[in-house]
Design a protein around this motif. Sequence first.
Motif, mmCIF file in Angstrom:
data_model
loop_
_atom_site.group_PDB
_atom_site.id
_atom_site.type_symbol
_atom_site.label_atom_id
_atom_site.label_comp_id
_atom_site.label_asym_id
_atom_site.label_seq_id
_atom_site.Cartn_x
_atom_site.Cartn_y
_atom_site.Cartn_z
ATOM 1 N N ASP A 24 -9.618 1.896 -0.706
ATOM 2 C CA ASP A 24 -8.421 1.100 -0.416
ATOM 3 C C ASP A 24 -8.040 1.189 1.056
ATOM 4 O O ASP A 24 -7.564 0.217 1.642
ATOM 5 C CB ASP A 24 -7.243 1.528 -1.295
ATOM 6 C CG ASP A 24 -7.280 0.879 -2.669
ATOM 7 O OD1 ASP A 24 -7.981 -0.141 -2.832
ATOM 8 O OD2 ASP A 24 -6.597 1.388 -3.573
ATOM 9 N N THR A 29 -3.547 6.944 -0.834
ATOM 10 C CA THR A 29 -4.619 6.003 -1.184
ATOM 11 C C THR A 29 -5.964 6.718 -1.223
ATOM 12 O O THR A 29 -6.060 7.896 -0.876
ATOM 13 C CB THR A 29 -4.644 4.837 -0.172
ATOM 14 O OG1 THR A 29 -5.504 3.811 -0.659
ATOM 15 C CG2 THR A 29 -5.105 5.278 1.203
ATOM 16 N N TYR A 31 0.799 -1.228 0.000
ATOM 17 C CA TYR A 31 0.000 0.000 0.000
ATOM 18 C C TYR A 31 0.827 1.272 0.000
ATOM 19 O O TYR A 31 0.320 2.336 -0.346
ATOM 20 C CB TYR A 31 -0.929 0.023 1.229
ATOM 21 C CG TYR A 31 -2.142 -0.847 1.056
ATOM 22 C CD1 TYR A 31 -3.348 -0.319 0.604
ATOM 23 C CD2 TYR A 31 -2.097 -2.208 1.337
ATOM 24 C CE1 TYR A 31 -4.470 -1.116 0.440
ATOM 25 C CE2 TYR A 31 -3.210 -3.018 1.175
ATOM 26 C CZ TYR A 31 -4.385 -2.468 0.724
ATOM 27 O OH TYR A 31 -5.497 -3.264 0.557
#
Length: 102
Positions: free
Chosen positions: A53, A49, A36
């Motif tokens: 997400d 993000t 991520y």
Amino acid sequence: MEGDGVMDLLLTYDVDTTSAKGARRLRRVAKLCEGYGLRVQKSVFEIVTDEADLLRLLARIDDIIDAERDSIRIYRLPHNGLADVQTLGIAQVQSHRDDLVL
């Protein structure tokens, strides 16, 4: 990506590694976070993000950690907050929004 609901986050974690299970949880959390964002310190990730997400990341972390032993902290930074980082020592500012070259 700009202006379409992306956010800058700082995610930190402290996983109790006094047991083999804890060490496994630590590795799983780290591996998940690597998907991520950028690791900037051993247990600190900078993440860009969107809300969907982020919710997926939180759900997956929640499935991994022991809520009575481990700690996850997520800080929402101002828009483009990761572009305004001051570093000392060997720390380097990393770009989160440039295209990746493979």
